[in-house]
Design an enzyme around this catalytic site. Sequence first.
Site, PDB file in Angstrom:
ATOM      1  CE  LYS A   1     -34.602 -23.366 -88.798  1.00  9.41           C
ATOM      2  NZ  LYS A   1     -35.690 -24.362 -88.594  1.00  9.41           N
TER       3      LYS A   1
ATOM      4  CG  HIS B   1     -32.070 -40.020 -91.984  1.00  5.97           C
ATOM      5  ND1 HIS B   1     -31.888 -39.935 -90.687  1.00  5.97           N
ATOM      6  CD2 HIS B   1     -31.518 -41.137 -92.576  1.00  5.97           C
ATOM      7  CE1 HIS B   1     -30.895 -41.120 -90.624  1.00  5.97           C
ATOM      8  NE2 HIS B   1     -31.050 -41.747 -91.692  1.00  5.97           N
TER       9      HIS B   1
ATOM     10  CE  LYS C   1     -32.963 -30.840 -88.181  1.00  4.34           C
ATOM     11  NZ  LYS C   1     -34.276 -29.504 -88.497  1.00  4.34           N
TER      12      LYS C   1
END
Length: 245
Positions: free
Chosen positions: A44, A75, A73
């Site tokens: 990761k 957004h 992530k």
Amino acid sequence: MTSATKTNNSGSISSPIVVALDYANKDAALAFADQVSPQDCRLKVGKEMFTLYGPELIRDLHQRGFDVFLDLKFHDIPNTTARAVAAAAELGVWMVNVHASGGARMMSAAKEALLPYGAQAPLLIAVTVLTSMDGEDLRDIGITISPAEQAERLAKLTWDCGLDGVVCSAHEAVRLKQVCGEDFSLVTPGIRPQGSEAGDQRRIMTPEQAVAAGVDYMVIGRPITQSPDPEKTLREILASLTKVA
């Protein structure tokens, strides 16, 4: 469209372990990668490493045979998020994520952006509630339900939008499998082998507990990356998982 680097959504390895490659130094990260087998784990890459080293790091890991979870992530507004997810697909990553709290239109746009990639598209996962957050943290931002309830609400929304799964606490895994089905992938940070320090994670489980709860992919960082023998530690964890009924 086809990936310029690597097709990573083939399920070529069976290990559920994703090692969090949290280094501030690229040489150290690659030195770690050279100590473990791509057959035993995926890697990761998060915000710090990607900000410092960018797509070149992903390509270096692919050249070593690793599947990569690009943990940024996303957004943002739907169009921007969709373009970012498509860019991740161009890199050939195995998995990419967005924040479920970005809403249905954002997640649907991200999913649609991957359609041209067909079977080569990365798994698209949504973040529900960060595993560092507890009930008090949620109340601070105006959410009065429990972390488990909020995770379930966002997981349902993610499933409705056609995404492949969610990032969630292992404590929510049993319920989310019941609600969203066995094919809905659960990716869980906050996994610590017995005896490891919790660090900044508040809602944690051991690898054995996570598998028993229905977790598909478990993210483990420092217990492996800071081990004097990372491959040995990795294989010990894998061996412990074979004992889970």
